[in-house]
Write a protein that holds these residues in place. Structure first.
Motif, short mmCIF file in Angstrom:
data_model
loop_
_atom_site.label_atom_id
_atom_site.label_comp_id
_atom_site.label_asym_id
_atom_site.label_seq_id
_atom_site.Cartn_x
_atom_site.Cartn_y
_atom_site.Cartn_z
N SER A 195 -34.78 -12.17 2.74
CA SER A 195 -33.84 -11.14 2.32
C SER A 195 -33.47 -11.32 0.85
O SER A 195 -33.35 -10.34 0.11
CB SER A 195 -32.60 -11.12 3.22
OG SER A 195 -32.17 -12.42 3.48
N ALA A 196 -33.31 -12.58 0.41
CA ALA A 196 -32.97 -12.81 -1.00
C ALA A 196 -34.11 -12.32 -1.89
O ALA A 196 -33.88 -11.69 -2.93
CB ALA A 196 -32.72 -14.29 -1.26
N TRP A 197 -35.34 -12.58 -1.44
CA TRP A 197 -36.52 -12.19 -2.23
C TRP A 197 -36.61 -10.67 -2.33
O TRP A 197 -36.82 -10.11 -3.41
CB TRP A 197 -37.75 -12.76 -1.56
CG TRP A 197 -39.02 -12.43 -2.26
CD1 TRP A 197 -39.49 -12.99 -3.40
CD2 TRP A 197 -39.99 -11.46 -1.84
NE1 TRP A 197 -40.70 -12.43 -3.74
CE2 TRP A 197 -41.02 -11.48 -2.80
CE3 TRP A 197 -40.07 -10.58 -0.76
CZ2 TRP A 197 -42.13 -10.66 -2.70
CZ3 TRP A 197 -41.17 -9.76 -0.67
CH2 TRP A 197 -42.19 -9.81 -1.62
N LEU A 198 -36.43 -10.02 -1.18
CA LEU A 198 -36.54 -8.56 -1.15
C LEU A 198 -35.47 -7.92 -2.03
O LEU A 198 -35.75 -7.01 -2.82
CB LEU A 198 -36.40 -8.08 0.29
CG LEU A 198 -37.17 -6.82 0.63
CD1 LEU A 198 -38.65 -7.07 0.50
CD2 LEU A 198 -36.83 -6.36 2.03
N ILE A 199 -34.25 -8.42 -1.90
CA ILE A 199 -33.15 -7.85 -2.68
C ILE A 199 -33.40 -8.07 -4.16
O ILE A 199 -33.27 -7.14 -4.98
CB ILE A 199 -31.79 -8.48 -2.26
CG1 ILE A 199 -31.44 -8.03 -0.84
CG2 ILE A 199 -30.69 -8.08 -3.23
CD1 ILE A 199 -30.24 -8.73 -0.27
N SER A 200 -33.79 -9.31 -4.53
CA SER A 200 -33.95 -9.57 -5.96
C SER A 200 -35.10 -8.75 -6.53
O SER A 200 -35.02 -8.26 -7.65
CB SER A 200 -34.15 -11.06 -6.23
OG SER A 200 -35.27 -11.53 -5.56
N ALA A 201 -36.17 -8.57 -5.75
CA ALA A 201 -37.30 -7.80 -6.26
C ALA A 201 -36.91 -6.33 -6.45
O ALA A 201 -37.14 -5.74 -7.51
CB ALA A 201 -38.48 -7.91 -5.30
N LEU A 202 -36.28 -5.75 -5.43
CA LEU A 202 -35.96 -4.32 -5.50
C LEU A 202 -34.88 -4.04 -6.54
O LEU A 202 -35.04 -3.16 -7.39
CB LEU A 202 -35.50 -3.81 -4.12
CG LEU A 202 -36.59 -3.77 -3.05
CD1 LEU A 202 -36.02 -3.28 -1.72
CD2 LEU A 202 -37.73 -2.87 -3.50
N VAL A 203 -33.79 -4.81 -6.47
CA VAL A 203 -32.69 -4.58 -7.42
C VAL A 203 -33.15 -4.92 -8.84
O VAL A 203 -32.89 -4.17 -9.78
CB VAL A 203 -31.45 -5.40 -7.02
CG1 VAL A 203 -30.36 -5.26 -8.07
CG2 VAL A 203 -30.95 -4.97 -5.66
N SER A 243 -44.51 -1.83 -12.47
CA SER A 243 -44.62 -2.53 -11.19
C SER A 243 -45.63 -3.66 -11.23
O SER A 243 -45.55 -4.58 -10.44
CB SER A 243 -44.95 -1.54 -10.08
OG SER A 243 -46.16 -0.90 -10.37
N VAL A 244 -46.59 -3.62 -12.19
CA VAL A 244 -47.56 -4.71 -12.25
C VAL A 244 -46.90 -6.05 -12.60
O VAL A 244 -47.02 -7.01 -11.86
CB VAL A 244 -48.72 -4.37 -13.21
CG1 VAL A 244 -49.64 -5.56 -13.37
CG2 VAL A 244 -49.50 -3.18 -12.69
N PRO A 245 -46.15 -6.13 -13.73
CA PRO A 245 -45.48 -7.40 -13.99
C PRO A 245 -44.44 -7.74 -12.93
O PRO A 245 -44.25 -8.93 -12.62
CB PRO A 245 -44.81 -7.20 -15.35
CG PRO A 245 -44.79 -5.75 -15.58
CD PRO A 245 -45.95 -5.18 -14.84
N ALA A 246 -43.79 -6.73 -12.36
CA ALA A 246 -42.77 -7.01 -11.34
C ALA A 246 -43.41 -7.67 -10.12
O ALA A 246 -42.86 -8.63 -9.57
CB ALA A 246 -42.05 -5.73 -10.95
N ILE A 247 -44.58 -7.17 -9.72
CA ILE A 247 -45.25 -7.75 -8.55
C ILE A 247 -45.72 -9.17 -8.86
O ILE A 247 -45.52 -10.10 -8.06
CB ILE A 247 -46.42 -6.86 -8.11
CG1 ILE A 247 -45.88 -5.66 -7.36
CG2 ILE A 247 -47.40 -7.63 -7.23
CD1 ILE A 247 -46.92 -4.66 -6.98
N THR A 248 -46.32 -9.36 -10.04
CA THR A 248 -46.75 -10.70 -10.42
C THR A 248 -45.58 -11.66 -10.31
O THR A 248 -45.68 -12.73 -9.71
CB THR A 248 -47.20 -10.71 -11.90
OG1 THR A 248 -48.05 -9.61 -12.11
CG2 THR A 248 -47.91 -11.99 -12.24
#
Lengths: 274, 326
Positions: B109-117, B246-251
């Motif tokens: 959940s921490a990972w998902l929140i930090s990635a999306l936000v 989204s490319v750098p964000a996914i990396t």
């Protein structure tokens, strides 16, 4: 259609970090473009041709100093009107092929251009397909990404994006650069055809010879200044009807004319002495 | 059928990485001053005679060479036996499975929140460069990027648990309650603060990288061309920006899995949350060699799979990246 009156453009130049100079890029430049004509703007690199295009579109970087007036269809073309007309009445075919988004399929980009020009979404997809078909881009090219297209195809996609907007004034910035003669002819013919439909085309190029077959009038630019505006037919034989020494010399310097470079240098020297 | 070869290649590469991790971690264990017999005996060390110790060592195969011992361990590993954890008195695989279930709720959940936000904040800040919103977001990101996780966690416990009393101070459920009795709401209540702390820190780096990519895009030929078509900044950010950023964000999101794992060790310690991080600390402090090795391998697997997913996603977003290696 478009009148440029005494347009001057200065861009900041940082000689050192505390000192800011202004470089003059356009110097009291005036030009009138009529409906249905291809107006070629020819000049060497750094003559200010692309900046002229950006000034008309209102896409200059913010710290620019712009003086003079632009009129579009008789009314002053100021920043807010430029914002209103961009994409709808004014279209730019950019110089660089990197203007195509590498992550988006061709047809989608053309559709976006149509939507930005104010067409309803339902119609935009159809319109983009028609525009791409018009420029002989097949189904595969329509679904391709920019890196999968050849230079000529990418150029035609950019032209299709300007075409689909149904703009009345199209500015094509170096559309023939890096193309083989066959592809170049296709791209230039497409521009001529836009003019035949009653639109105005400003063709920016440094290849005088490429521009001549399709242009109605030619403006020679040098160091941000207008050298001469002449009908395309003035560029023939020895260019005797050209009034300016620089444009005459430019014409004569072409390989299949006199291929002469001495004329300009001698005249230049005289000018400097004077 | 076309998918089988690349997948096999990936799996082979993964096996190679895991073998290397196994080799290095085993070597480190061997080089460490931990005596497994001492660790096994614990406080009963004094009651055991040197003869008995020698017997244990012989039974465990300590008289053989390091290579043979490694071979034994590896063979057991391949057959699925990770060994016995003397700290928890359970098979290592069971400890990891139980603990990971807890940790994944926290980490995931921490990972998902930090990635999306983080991604959304980065896009907004980058699209509106120099605006007030951009200043606020950037300032926030720079401050949290330079904040140590454990320190923020301690402050959070002090404020929300001790002073305000909004959240529990420890654990994954109320003290003394059986696992089955704890309701979902209670679990979430206990997760709230650790997740918020961990996410808060993860947001910063993703925001900053996304923002940088957005600034680059907004000045690119693509954006200028879009503006020439009459697009607004919002239009450019939405249609072009999201894809490019989204490319750098996914990396970063997938590369930060390892970092998040490290962060969760500290966070779980501060919040006394019984996850894999806490088990790692316990195993380290009490010389539980099999558990430590098991966790090292498991973490390596987890992070490698994360990177593998990121690699596969690039091809989906950026068509220029050929999905040759899948």
């Amino acid at each position: 259609m478009l009148t440029i009156d005494q347009l001057s453009l200065q861009l900041p130049l940082y000689a050192s970090w505390w000192k800011r100079d202004w470089a003059t890029c356009l110097d009291e430049f005036s030009l009138t473009v009529f409906p249905g004509e291809v107006h070629a703007v020819v000049g060497a690199s750094g003559a200010g041709k692309s900046l002229l295009a950006y000034a008309i579109m209102g896409l200059l970087p913010t710290p620019a100093r712009l003086n003079g007036q632009l009129y579009y269809q008789g009314k002053p073309l100021n920043a807010s009107r430029q914002r209103q007309l961009r994409g709808r009445e004014l279209a730019l075919i950019p110089q660089s092929l990197s203007a195509l988004d590498p992550l988006v399929r061709t047809q989608r980009q053309v559709t976006w251009a149509a939507q930005r020009a104010g067409q309803p979404s339902a119609h935009a997809w159809h319109a983009s397909q028609q525009a791409l078909d018009h420029y002989q881009l097949d189904a595969r090219a329509q679904q391709a990404y920019a890196h999968e297209l050849s230079g000529g195809m990418a150029r035609r996609v950019l032209t299709a994006m300007a075409h689909v907007s149904q703009a009345k004034l199209v500015i094509a910035d170096e559309p023939s650069v890096g193309l083989d003669p066959h592809q170049r002819q296709r791209v230039l013919d497409a521009l001529r055809e836009l003019a035949n439909q009653g639109k105005s085309v400003i063709l920016i190029t440094h290849h005088l010879r490429h521009a001549l077959p399709i242009a109605d009038r030619v403006t020679i630019m040098r160091d941000g200044k207008l050298v001469e505006t002449a009908p395309a037919c003035a560029f023939q034989d020895s260019g005797a009807s050209l009034t300016n020494a620089y444009s005459q010399a430019l014409w004569l310097a072409l390989p299949d004319n006199a291929f002469a470079t001495t004329a300009i240098s001698r005249r230049e020297q005289e000018a400097h002495v004077a | 059928m076309r998918l089988i070869a690349p997948i096999a290649k990936r799996v082979a590469r993964l096996a190679l990485v895991l073998t290397c991790v196994a080799l290095v971690s085993y070597g480190l264990m061997m080089a460490s001053p931990i005596d497994p017999v001492d660790a096994y005996l614990g406080p009963q060390m004094a009651q055991v005679s040197p003869e008995q110790r020698a017997l244990i060592a012989q039974r465990w195969g300590f008289d053989e060479s390091v290579a043979v011992q490694f071979g034994h361990w590896l063979r057991q590993l391949v057959s699925g036996d990770l060994g016995w954890s003397h700290v928890y008195n359970q098979p290592v695989s069971e400890v990891i499975a139980q603990r990971f279930q807890r940790s994944i709720a926290l980490l995931g959940s921490a990972w998902l929140i930090s990635a999306l936000v983080g991604f959304s904040l980065g896009v907004v800040a980058g699209a509106k460069e120099g605006s007030k919103l951009d200043n606020i977001i950037s300032t926030y990101a720079f401050i949290t990027a330079s904040t140590p996780a454990f320190w923020l966690a301690i402050l959070a416990v002090l404020l929300f648990s001790v002073t305000l009393g909004w959240t529990p101070t420890c654990c994954a459920g109320p003290a003394g309650a059986l696992n089955q009795e704890v309701t979902l709401a209670t679990r979430l209540h206990h997760l709230l603060l650790p997740v918020a702390t961990l996410a808060l820190l993860g947001i910063a780096s993703i925001t900053l990288h996304t923002r940088t990519r957005m600034l680059e895009l907004m000045r690119s030929d693509v954006a200028t061309h879009a503006f020439a078509q009459g697009a607004s900044r919002l239009d450019v950010a939405w249609r072009h920006g999201l894809r490019h950023a989204s490319v750098p964000a996914i990396t970063l999101a997938f590369a930060s899995l390892g970092e998040l794992f490290g962060g969760s060790i500290l966070i779980e310690q501060v919040f006394a949350y019984p996850g894999l991080g806490q088990a790692t600390v316990a195993a380290g402090l009490r010389s539980d060699v099999p558990l430590l090795l098991g966790i090292a391998l498991f973490t390596a697997l987890f992070v490698s799979v994360g990177n593998m997913i990121a690699d596969s996603l690039y091809g989906v977003i950026d068509p220029r990246i050929k999905a040759s290696g899948l």
